[in-house]
Motif scaffolding. Structure first.
Motif: not given
Length: 63
Positions: A6-12, A15-17
């Motif tokens: 979940g933390v990895t998904a939020v970080a990505l 980053k993309l936004l």
């Protein structure tokens, strides 16, 4: 394990936004010029322009 994913998904997502922001006018002008150039390229090098026929025309010749 799910917390790490979940933390990895939020970080990505963050980053993309964050990559899509343009902070100054020069960046906006560059993006606008790129969009116009891409549109012109799509029109210039379309199938109809290159082959002078629509892509749905079927030919009886098969190699």
């Amino acid at each position: 394990m799910f917390g790490l994913m979940g933390v990895t998904a939020v970080a990505l997502i963050v980053k993309l936004l964050g990559r899509n922001r343009t902070e100054n006018v020069d960046g906006l002008l560059i993006e606008q010029t790129s969009r116009v150039q891409a549109h012109n390229d799509r029109v210039t090098y379309s199938s109809a322009a290159v082959h002078k026929s629509s892509p749905t025309v079927r030919h009886h010749y098969r190699p």
